[in-house]
Design a protein around this motif. Structure first.
Motif, short mmCIF file in Angstrom:
data_model
loop_
_atom_site.label_atom_id
_atom_site.label_comp_id
_atom_site.label_asym_id
_atom_site.label_seq_id
_atom_site.Cartn_x
_atom_site.Cartn_y
_atom_site.Cartn_z
N HIS A 277 -3.55 11.59 4.19
CA HIS A 277 -4.18 10.32 5.37
C HIS A 277 -4.15 10.25 6.25
O HIS A 277 -3.28 10.63 6.78
N LEU A 278 -5.22 9.79 7.13
CA LEU A 278 -5.08 9.95 8.29
C LEU A 278 -6.06 8.88 8.96
O LEU A 278 -6.35 7.98 8.39
N PRO A 279 -4.84 8.46 10.14
CA PRO A 279 -5.57 6.40 10.43
C PRO A 279 -6.81 6.77 11.78
O PRO A 279 -6.87 7.58 12.08
N MET A 280 -7.44 5.54 11.57
CA MET A 280 -8.43 5.33 12.41
C MET A 280 -8.21 4.17 13.03
O MET A 280 -8.47 3.26 13.18
N VAL A 281 -8.74 4.71 14.21
CA VAL A 281 -7.31 3.53 15.72
C VAL A 281 -8.98 3.52 16.83
O VAL A 281 -10.05 4.41 17.21
N VAL A 282 -8.57 2.07 17.01
CA VAL A 282 -9.89 2.01 17.84
C VAL A 282 -9.04 1.24 19.10
O VAL A 282 -8.46 0.21 18.61
N HIS A 283 -9.38 1.38 20.45
CA HIS A 283 -8.92 0.87 21.27
C HIS A 283 -6.88 0.94 20.57
O HIS A 283 -5.98 -0.48 21.31
N VAL B 87 -4.48 -0.19 15.27
CA VAL B 87 -4.62 1.16 13.58
C VAL B 87 -5.15 -0.17 13.07
O VAL B 87 -5.08 -1.26 12.30
N ILE B 88 -7.19 -0.23 12.99
CA ILE B 88 -7.98 -0.39 12.15
C ILE B 88 -8.33 -0.44 10.09
O ILE B 88 -8.33 -0.79 9.65
N GLY B 89 -7.78 0.78 10.43
CA GLY B 89 -6.97 1.66 9.12
C GLY B 89 -7.41 2.60 8.55
O GLY B 89 -6.44 3.59 9.24
N ALA B 90 -7.59 3.84 7.60
CA ALA B 90 -7.04 5.21 7.28
C ALA B 90 -8.02 5.81 6.28
O ALA B 90 -8.83 5.25 5.46
N SER C 5 0.75 -1.21 0.16
CA SER C 5 -0.21 -0.13 -0.33
C SER C 5 0.63 1.71 0.30
O SER C 5 2.14 1.29 0.84
N PRO C 6 0.54 2.41 -0.64
CA PRO C 6 1.55 3.64 -1.03
C PRO C 6 1.53 4.14 0.99
O PRO C 6 2.20 5.06 0.75
N ILE C 7 0.34 4.06 1.07
CA ILE C 7 -0.17 4.73 2.97
C ILE C 7 0.79 3.47 3.28
O ILE C 7 0.35 3.52 5.18
N ARG C 8 1.29 2.21 3.30
CA ARG C 8 2.02 1.41 4.82
C ARG C 8 2.58 1.51 5.36
O ARG C 8 1.74 1.36 6.68
N ALA C 9 3.52 2.82 5.68
CA ALA C 9 3.25 3.94 7.40
C ALA C 9 2.40 3.89 7.89
O ALA C 9 2.65 3.95 9.27
N LEU C 10 1.78 4.66 7.34
CA LEU C 10 0.21 4.88 8.14
C LEU C 10 -0.20 3.50 8.88
O LEU C 10 -0.44 3.52 10.40
N LEU C 11 -0.32 2.90 7.85
CA LEU C 11 -1.13 1.75 8.65
C LEU C 11 -0.08 0.83 9.36
O LEU C 11 -0.97 0.02 10.48
N MET C 12 0.86 0.86 9.45
CA MET C 12 1.26 0.08 10.14
C MET C 12 1.73 0.90 11.90
O MET C 12 2.26 0.07 12.81
N GLY C 13 1.26 1.78 11.55
CA GLY C 13 1.31 2.65 12.82
C GLY C 13 2.67 3.22 12.99
O GLY C 13 3.14 3.75 14.05
N GLU C 14 3.11 3.54 11.98
CA GLU C 14 5.00 4.27 12.21
C GLU C 14 4.15 5.55 11.78
O GLU C 14 5.74 6.15 12.29
#
Length: 413
Positions: A124-130, A133-136, A80-89
């Motif tokens: 691109h902004l993270p979607m976070v629950v508990h 990171v569940i998505g973006a 994914s082009p936004i893998r850094a965000l999806l992986m929480g980096e």
């Protein structure tokens, strides 16, 4: 970009919450609030990508422009082009021109939609629950350099609003998939169980049928031969021809046993018809008994039996064989008559002898009569046993109605 006052913004978020209520899938959920979100953060393309529970793949749900991201579910997070965000980096990603921004371009990155649709300005902004990171949530504009800090802040509010709802949708989808997998496993297990049950029933039915066949024909033949050989053994000057005949009959009986085991069907019946099969058995039973028994076969309607399914004609033949065997082997009969005919829309078969009668011939616990009754029930026939005229001898009668039989059977009558 400037925006409305806080009270108006709060009302926008309330409207988003109401619009999300009742949406049962990811795509309809994001599209239901796209217009409201556009008033918060302007966009030409909007998408939510949701990471699957295994953390390895994600699926994008988009609105505004349909791209290859939305048409290819379960794409690897690693590409994914936004893998850094999806992986929480990182906690967000912003680009003035994504077509040339190196943070999106690496070996294997799936960036084709950026170039195909000229998605230059991107947030691109993270979607976070508990804490997970569940998505973006991603915003894109065709014109470069359009997003700033305020858009990151406002987009973050939207992401926080959407995250719990999309987390619930993901959990519901996972539960549905688990239920489908479990139902499929149960169906396979039940299919195997039912298959095993049917196989067991078929094997048991075949075992019982073979047992009845062996009793009705071969066992009776061997019993007659054993008694004949016993009589010959008590004779000091046994006739060699009689011994030869007994041996020949024994070989024939053994051949019949092999036929039952190998084919489980009476060959004469299928080759020459019911009447010929009955006549063949009648002659053989009297010949092998070594007794002087007069026998008559009266036929008036055997064609109806020949038109029946094989399972029915075989059952009828086995019933007749058992009745003949009883008369020849146990009743001390001097005369025997088998009659095949049609009476009132029924196939009726009677076997009559002038022997000792039921009370003396049929011992309690004998399997022969039970086998006859079982065969009759299986084909829907009615079987009766009684005494002959003036209480002498035995009459076996089996009647099979043709009303429920195949049309070919009815026409043959």
């Amino acid at each position: 970009m400037s925006g409305p006052r806080p009270a108006a913004r709060l009302n926008q978020f309330f409207r988003m919450s109401r619009l999300l209520a009742g949406q049962l899938d990811f795509l309809s959920a994001i599209r239901s609030v796209a217009d409201e979100i556009a008033d918060v953060v302007a966009h030409d393309h909007l998408d939510v990508c949701i990471i699957r529970p295994d953390g390895k793949v994600h699926t994008a749900y988009e609105t505004g422009i349909d791209t290859a991201w939305g048409s290819q579910p379960n794409c690897p997070v690693a590409f994914s082009p936004i893998r850094a965000l999806l992986m929480g980096e990182v906690d967000h990603m912003i680009s003035a021109d994504a077509t040339s921004d190196p943070q999106f371009h690496f070996a294997g990155a799936f960036v084709k939609p950026i170039h195909d649709h000229q998605l230059r300005s991107r947030i691109h902004l993270p979607m976070v629950v508990h804490g997970e990171v569940i998505g973006a949530l991603s915003f894109s504009l065709h014109e470069a350099g359009q997003y700033g800090a305020a858009d990151i802040r406002n987009g973050g509010y939207v992401a926080e609003l959407l995250s719990p709802y999309f987390f619930a949708l993901r959990a519901a989808e996972q539960a549905r998939q688990s239920a489908i997998v479990e139902a499929a496993a149960r169906a396979r297990e039940e299919g195997l169980r039912q298959g095993a049950l049917r196989l067991t029933e078929a094997l048991e039915t075949e075992r019982q049928r073979l047992g009845m066949d062996l009793h009705d024909q071969t066992l009776a033949d061997l019993t007659r031969l054993a008694r004949r050989l016993e009589r010959l053994s008590r004779t000091q000057a046994a006739d060699p021809s009689e011994l030869a005949a007994a041996c020949e009959a024994l070989q024939a009986s053994m051949a019949a046993l092999r036929s039952i085991i190998d084919e489980a069907k009476p060959t004469v019946l299928h080759l020459f018809g019911f009447a010929q099969a009955v006549e063949n058995h009648l002659e053989r039973a009297i010949r092998d008994s070594g007794q002087a028994i007069e026998a008559d076969l009266v036929v008036d309607g055997a064609s109806a039996i020949d038109a029946m399914p094989a399972s029915v004609s075989v059952a009828l033949l086995r019933i007749v064989q058992e009745a003949v065997n009883n008369a020849v082997s146990h009743a001390a009969a001097g005369r025997l008559e088998v009659r095949l005919g049609m009476v009132g829309g029924q196939v009726v078969i009677t076997v009559t002898d002038d022997g000792r009668g039921l009370t003396q011939v049929h011992r309690p616990g004998g399997a022969g009569i039970d086998n006859m009754r079982t065969r009759a029930r299986l084909i829907g026939a009615r079987l009766s046993l009684g005494s002959g005229r003036e209480g002498k001898g035995t009459v076996m009668r089996v009647a099979l109605p043709l009303a429920e039989m195949h049309p070919n059977v009815r026409n043959a009558s």
